[in-house]
Design a protein around this motif. Structure first.
Motif, PDB file in Angstrom:
ATOM      1  N   THR A   4       0.850  -1.694   0.180  1.00 42.62           N
ATOM      2  CA  THR A   4      -0.104   0.131  -0.145  1.00 42.62           C
ATOM      3  C   THR A   4       0.813   1.874  -0.049  1.00 42.62           C
ATOM      4  N   ALA A  68      -4.572   8.595   7.795  1.00 43.99           N
ATOM      5  CA  ALA A  68      -5.796   8.375   9.103  1.00 43.99           C
ATOM      6  C   ALA A  68      -6.916   7.701   8.176  1.00 43.99           C
ATOM      7  N   ARG A  69      -7.123   8.759   7.368  1.00 48.30           N
ATOM      8  CA  ARG A  69      -8.321   7.718   6.002  1.00 48.30           C
ATOM      9  C   ARG A  69      -7.897   7.128   5.815  1.00 48.30           C
ATOM     10  N   LYS A  71      -5.008   4.723   5.712  1.00 49.98           N
ATOM     11  CA  LYS A  71      -4.964   4.024   7.068  1.00 49.98           C
ATOM     12  C   LYS A  71      -6.361   3.155   7.669  1.00 49.98           C
ATOM     13  N   GLN A  72      -7.039   3.759   8.244  1.00 48.31           N
ATOM     14  CA  GLN A  72      -8.517   3.244   7.585  1.00 48.31           C
ATOM     15  C   GLN A  72      -9.067   1.833   6.220  1.00 48.31           C
ATOM     16  N   HIS A  73      -8.615   2.897   5.499  1.00 53.65           N
ATOM     17  CA  HIS A  73      -9.238   1.850   4.046  1.00 53.65           C
ATOM     18  C   HIS A  73      -8.582   0.564   3.649  1.00 53.65           C
ATOM     19  N   GLY A  75      -6.029  -0.550   5.262  1.00 58.63           N
ATOM     20  CA  GLY A  75      -5.469  -1.217   6.798  1.00 58.63           C
ATOM     21  C   GLY A  75      -3.686  -0.843   6.978  1.00 58.63           C
ATOM     22  N   THR A  76      -3.405  -0.491   6.179  1.00 59.50           N
ATOM     23  CA  THR A  76      -1.576  -0.400   6.371  1.00 59.50           C
ATOM     24  C   THR A  76      -1.407   0.691   5.171  1.00 59.50           C
ATOM     25  N   VAL A 121       1.769   5.220  12.679  1.00 62.68           N
ATOM     26  CA  VAL A 121       1.817   4.292  11.911  1.00 62.68           C
ATOM     27  C   VAL A 121       2.046   2.855  11.573  1.00 62.68           C
ATOM     28  N   GLN A 125       3.372  -1.075  13.170  1.00 66.14           N
ATOM     29  CA  GLN A 125       4.048  -1.996  11.783  1.00 66.14           C
ATOM     30  C   GLN A 125       4.323  -2.556  12.171  1.00 66.14           C
TER      31      GLN A 125
END
Length: 272
Positions: A4, A68-69, A71-73, A75-76, A121, A125
């Motif tokens: 990603t 943040a968006r 990461k939310q969308h 996942g990583t 983030v 991870q």
């Protein structure tokens, strides 16, 4: 394994070329642009693999929200590529206060805010790769690009420091330093200070040095960036283009010679 990739300044130039290169091979891409409509062709072609986000990187709050968006969308966030930026042409004396502030705001602070936003983030991870777009002009300078040079020197210092600070979190940092390429960096996306006649001679000399061979082919950079992203131990610095290394070698030889010539004076200044 698909990655990603979060890449800024994806509306054109390197940003769009690299975004599509990632998408073509099956990566997921978060692509930001001031005008997200410039990404419609990629959305139509690659569908859910791309998340377009409208973003002005100068807005720190929006930068954190975009990370943040993403990461939310997806996942990583495996890779952040801080590509957004532009060139400011003009002699130091010619440059207005607002032009200078805007250049540093975008090229340095925009990059800084996104870097700060993605570190937590990647730290959570236990891995990540932050790629900062500098320039050969962050290592050596050319006249009539003084504030741009300064912005890229700042990116170099910030990123080299960052690399030491986040290494133990499993986060790699790379500084990409292209020489000139035939993008619209010096065209539609550039800003030009109001010209003064006193600098016509130095500008003419600058223009004469910008021969066609100096400029690389933008599309040829994609393979290098893919290799950088896939490297197990990516380098801290990577030139793009064949002009950069010979030029920088010459510049550093001259710097070292000057430092050596003045070493007695420098050592005496130590005081003991």
């Amino acid at each position: 394994m698909a990655k990603t990739i979060f890449i800024t300044g994806a509306s054109r130039g390197f940003g769009k070329l690299w975004a599509e290169a990632f998408l073509k091979r099956g990566d997921k891409v978060v692509a930001t642009a001031r005008n997200p409509e410039t990404l419609n062709d990629l959305v139509q072609k690659y569908g859910d693999a791309i998340l377009p986000i409208q973003l002005d990187v100068n807005n720190r709050e929006a930068d954190f929200a975009a990370i943040a968006r993403a990461k939310q969308h997806f996942g990583t966030i495996d890779v952040l590529i801080n590509n957004a930026g532009y060139g400011l042409f003009g002699a130091i004396e010619e440059t207005s206060e607002q032009e200078a502030r805007d250049q540093i705001e975008t090229n340095v602070f925009g990059l800084l805010w996104l870097t700060q936003a993605v570190i937590p983030v990647m730290r959570a991870q236990g891995y990540g790769h932050i790629i900062q777009l500098s320039s050969v002009l962050g290592v050596a300078t050319l006249p009539v690009l003084g504030i741009y040079n300064a912005s890229k020197f700042a990116v170099e210092a910030l990123s080299e420091t960052l690399a030491a600070e986040v290494k133990d979190f499993g986060i790699n940092v790379s500084i990409v330093e292209p020489n000139g390429f035939a993008t619209d960096w010096g065209g539609a996306s550039a800003i030009h200070a109001q010209s003064m006649p006193e600098y016509q001679a130095v500008k003419a000399a600058f223009a004469e040095g910008a021969t066609p061979d100096f400029f690389g082919v933008p599309e040829a950079t994609s393979e290098a960036v893919l290799k950088l992203v896939d490297a197990e131990n990516p380098p801290l610095r990577l030139f793009l283009g064949k002009v950069a290394l010979p030029w920088v070698k010459q510049v550093y030889e001259q710097r070292l010679a000057t430092w050596e010539e003045w070493q007695d004076v420098a050592a005496a200044a130590h005081g003991k």
